[in-house]
Scaffold this motif. Structure first.
Motif, PDB file in Angstrom:
ATOM      1  N   HIS A  15       0.834  -1.215   0.000  1.00 56.75           N
ATOM      2  CA  HIS A  15       0.000   0.000   0.000  1.00 56.75           C
ATOM      3  C   HIS A  15       0.866   1.262   0.000  1.00 56.75           C
ATOM      4  N   HIS A  61       2.697   9.894   4.611  1.00 57.09           N
ATOM      5  CA  HIS A  61       1.882   8.686   4.528  1.00 57.09           C
ATOM      6  C   HIS A  61       2.728   7.445   4.850  1.00 57.09           C
ATOM      7  N   HIS A  85       2.210   4.929   8.053  1.00 57.73           N
ATOM      8  CA  HIS A  85       2.098   3.464   7.980  1.00 57.73           C
ATOM      9  C   HIS A  85       3.208   2.772   8.753  1.00 57.73           C
TER      10      HIS A  85
HETATM   11 FE    FE Z   1      -2.684   4.596   3.862  1.00 55.78          FE
END
Ligand code: FE
Ligand code: AVJ
Length: 436
Positions: free
Chosen positions: A52, A139, A143
């Motif tokens: 991701h 981001h 994560h």
């Molecule tokens: Fe995300």
């Protein structure tokens, strides 16, 4: 092209590379099984976070910014957080470790190619001053923290980091409260380089004077609440919180257990450790923080109170980016950047004091606030509704300040995090406030 833009691009390139090094450092010690298993239904398999991270980079730094794509539709869907809830992600057709390594590398090569060609001085708000690169960087950092939450929930032999950082010792004196004088301050920011949409716009908020705890609530203080029957006294709890702890048979923070009566231990990344009395309490839900505050004759600070205590300098009438000023975090100012793998004892960072004298507001533990997550007056979602707006006014509570597991690029006085009031996987504690 003017030279400051070249410097900016080199800096962005360095930041992106460094972020990837950290992601890989965290995943390095893990077996195939540990990467692909779901360690808790509220978390993704770690290998999903990894893929991701790469797909989000492709989406924003290739596709949205430059109209380029490497992956097909199907892969985008696998890694779209809004399509598949975390509990169902193990069934997705995810890339394995080596395929994911190659995919992330390919995305990165193309991203860097485009970076050298990009116009960071134009009017496109996505590219202007490198905003979208910093969004993607943060981001990946976010994560990384999510991955650490998962590692803390992992059963079995425990997580052995590749590298660890030492911590200064604390100064448990000074658990008193400090006064924040009444008056208006500027909440939020208009920054468009690092700030994410929910931190904007800057707006004036007038607050009456209040007291706030100088340091986060310690394990020692929280243990008094536990041993005073705090989890058995309905009058201390919000009604839904009371129902929830009864139903779930919750009687202490997550990861706490007793070997003997009064002999409390915790599990830290899979290893048993005696409870550290001078460290901030960790892995409590909003409901537990709220009940403790009532027991102590106090309350949780509102989000505005927290931000004012962290950032507002009444002497100059100006706002600080961090409690200590505008200079970036360092190991002398705050426990950030993951590698300590635990909070420091309270009072360990006198150089990180805010204008009102509060300590540890950035780093160590996220701090629950009384406030529900909502948009500031004049909020405009940018660049996508699914970052913040879809979570507004839905019962989420705001957390502030970041934890030991937060990377420095992803925290500042205006940064807002949020989760449901029952959540305990976060590296979250709290401090209390009361009216002056
Ligand atoms: Fe995300
Ligand atoms: C801001 C931490 C609540 O993890 O749900 C990651 C950050 N958004 N990918 C989350 C996020 C999209 C978000 N939090």
């Amino acid at each position: 092209m003017d030279t400051t833009r070249i410097d900016l691009k080199k800096r962005i390139h360095r930041e992106l590379e460094e972020a990837r090094d950290r992601t890989r450092l965290l995943l390095e010690p893990l077996s195939e099984e540990q990467l692909t298993a779901q360690h808790d239904p509220i978390m993704s398999p770690l290998i999903w976070d990894y893929g991701h991270i790469g797909n989000y980079e492709e989406l924003w730094l290739l596709n949205r910014a430059f109209g380029r794509s490497l992956a097909d539709r199907e892969l985008y869907d696998v890694y779209d957080a809004s399509i598949t809830p975390r509990s169902e992600r193990p069934s997705l057709n995810m890339l394995g470790r080596e395929d994911a390594d190659r995919y992330l590398d390919a995305v990165r090569r193309a991203v860097v190619e485009e970076l050298w060609r990009a116009d960071l001085s134009g009017e496109d708000p996505l590219l202007k001053d490198g905003f979208v690169y910093r969004m993607v960087l943060q981001h990946e950092a976010q994560h990384n923290e999510t991955m650490l939450q998962t590692l803390q929930l992992m059963k079995g032999e425990g997580y052995r980091p590749e590298r660890m950082a030492p911590l200064p010792s604390g100064d448990p004196e000074g658990e008193e409260m400090v006064l924040v004088p009444g008056g208006a301050f500027v909440m939020g920011t208009d920054d468009r380089v690092w700030a994410l949409d929910n931190e904007r716009p800057a707006h004036e908020v007038d607050l009456p004077p209040f007291y706030i705890d100088r340091v986060p609530v310690t394990n020692r203080a929280y243990l008094r609440f536990v041993e005073d029957g705090g989890y058995e006294r309905e009058e201390l709890w919000a009604p839904e919180g009371w129902e929830w702890i009864r139903e779930q048979k919750i009687s202490a923070p997550k990861h706490w257990y007793q070997k003997e009566p009064h002999d409390w231990w915790t599990v830290c990344f899979g290893f048993d450790q005696p409870l550290r009395p001078d460290a901030p309490v960790l892995h409590v839900s909003w409901y537990e923080a709220d009940a403790y505050a009532r027991w102590a004759g106090k309350r949780l600070p509102t989000e505005a109170e927290w931000e004012k205590a962290a950032s507002w300098d009444p002497q100059t009438g100006t706002k600080r980016l961090f409690p200590w000023g505008d200079e970036p975090p360092t190991p002398e100012r705050a426990n950030l950047d993951q590698l300590a793998f635990r909070p420091a004892e309270v009072g360990a960072y006198p150089a990180g004091a805010s204008p009102c004298g509060a300590l540890g507001m950035i780093g160590d533990v996220w701090e629950w606030t009384a406030s529900e997550f909502s948009g500031y007056p004049g909020f405009e979602s940018f660049p996508y509704r699914e970052y913040s707006e879809v979570f507004f006014d839905d019962g989420y509570r705001v957390l502030r300040g970041g934890s030991f597991a937060t990377r420095p690029c992803a925290i500042r006085n205006t940064f807002r995090n949020w989760d449901f009031p029952i959540r305990r996987q976060l590296f979250a504690g709290f401090r209390c406030a009361r009216d002056a």
